[in-house]
Design an enzyme around this catalytic site. Structure first.
Site, PDB file in Angstrom:
ATOM      1  CG  ASP A  52      -1.887   1.171   1.261  1.00 48.07           C
ATOM      2  OD1 ASP A  52      -1.734   2.145   0.422  1.00 48.07           O
ATOM      3  OD2 ASP A  52      -2.778   1.209   2.084  1.00 48.07           O
ATOM      4  CB  SER A 130      -1.864  11.153 -16.426  1.00 51.60           C
ATOM      5  OG  SER A 130      -2.822  11.500 -17.458  1.00 51.60           O
ATOM      6  CE1 TYR A 143      -5.024  10.479 -11.823  1.00 51.47           C
ATOM      7  CE2 TYR A 143      -5.205  11.615 -14.009  1.00 51.47           C
ATOM      8  CZ  TYR A 143      -4.882  10.530 -13.286  1.00 51.47           C
ATOM      9  OH  TYR A 143      -3.918   9.626 -14.143  1.00 51.47           O
ATOM     10  CE  LYS A 147      -1.190  10.261 -12.123  1.00 47.07           C
ATOM     11  NZ  LYS A 147      -0.230   9.014 -11.801  1.00 47.07           N
TER      12      LYS A 147
END
Length: 269
Positions: A52, A130, A143, A147
């Site tokens: 994790d 991404s 998000y 990133k």
């Protein structure tokens, strides 16, 4: 002796494909995931371990055990991540923190734990970012923020690590046909209703996203870029996984005042 690579987030999608391809490329693969009961059959002859990335003890334990068992760590692939849909007015600060934990601080923790061993091996850090780490996208605020943070960290780390013989690369996929989108956990109708005054814009965004993922890359195609980052003699710092992704991020990288990006993303909503 075969080089050892530790890959995070290998239960499905790009991480799974990268583990398979890395083994085919001659690596001893340590494939990690939060729930090892979800391990795909294609990992059955690999070293699968529970990890994790948001748990400091789990991170330290896995890295230490890999080095103890193999005597080395040659490469780290930071792939584990989670998507999130929302906008700041109607979303919670708590959700922003959760997204940062897995997508950014998980990368920080893994890289920190691995670096002493990667220095010893003159190894590599490959981080799956991404196109959303370059171009901010509507309703992906948390998000994309995570990133962006990953890209800033790795771009800053790269020259420092290079002085110690460690190569740093970020890989930027576009749309990939994997379980990543499903794992965002969005119920279309409820999320539009919860968006309040942003509902119509969100509906437009979700419709556009569904169209873009209909022509998505396969995980195998995206993972091939990760393997290039691991095996090429001198990989560049930034690698996109497709022609579409290259054209998309080029919009931002050539957009000094932000006009082109704003025009593009506004058309989505």
């Amino acid at each position: 002796m075969s080089p050892v690579v530790l890959i995070t987030g290998t239960s499905s999608g790009i991480g799974l494909a990268a583990a398979v391809q890395a083994q085919q490329a001659g690596y001893r693969v340590v494939a990690t995931m939060r729930d090892t009961s979800r391990a795909d059959d294609r990992l059955e002859d690999m070293d699968v371990r529970r990890l994790d990335v948001t748990d400091p003890e789990s991170v330290a334990s896995v890295v230490e055990s890999v080095v103890r068992d193999y005597g080395r760590l040659d490469a780290l692939v930071n792939n584990a991540g989670a998507g999130h849909i929302g906008t700041v007015e109607t979303d919670s600060v708590d959700n922003y923190r959760k997204v940062m934990e897995v997508n950014y601080f998980g990368v920080v923790a893994m890289t920190k734990a691995a670096m002493p061993h990667l220095r010893a091996a003159r190894g590599r850090v490959v981080t799956v970012s991404s196109v959303g780490g370059v171009v901010g996208q509507p309703f992906n605020e948390a998000y994309c923020a995570a990133k962006f943070a990953v890209e800033g960290m790795m771009e800053s780390l790269a020259p420092v690590a290079a002085q110690q013989g460690v190569t740093v690369t970020v890989v930027e996929p576009g749309a990939v046909a994997s379980e990543f989108v499903a794992n965002v956990g969005v119920d279309r109708e409820s999320v539009i209703e919860a968006a309040g005054p942003y509902g119509a814009s969100l509906q437009g965004y979700l419709a556009r996203t569904a169209t873009s993922f209909s022509g998505a890359q396969t995980p195998d195609e995206a993972a091939a870029t990760i393997i290039s980052a691991l095996t090429d003699e001198r990989p560049p710092f930034r690698l996109q996984t497709s022609d579409w992704a290259r054209a998309f991020v080029a919009t931002k990288l050539a957009d000094i005042d932000g006009t082109a990006v704003q025009k593009l993303t506004t058309s989505w909503i």
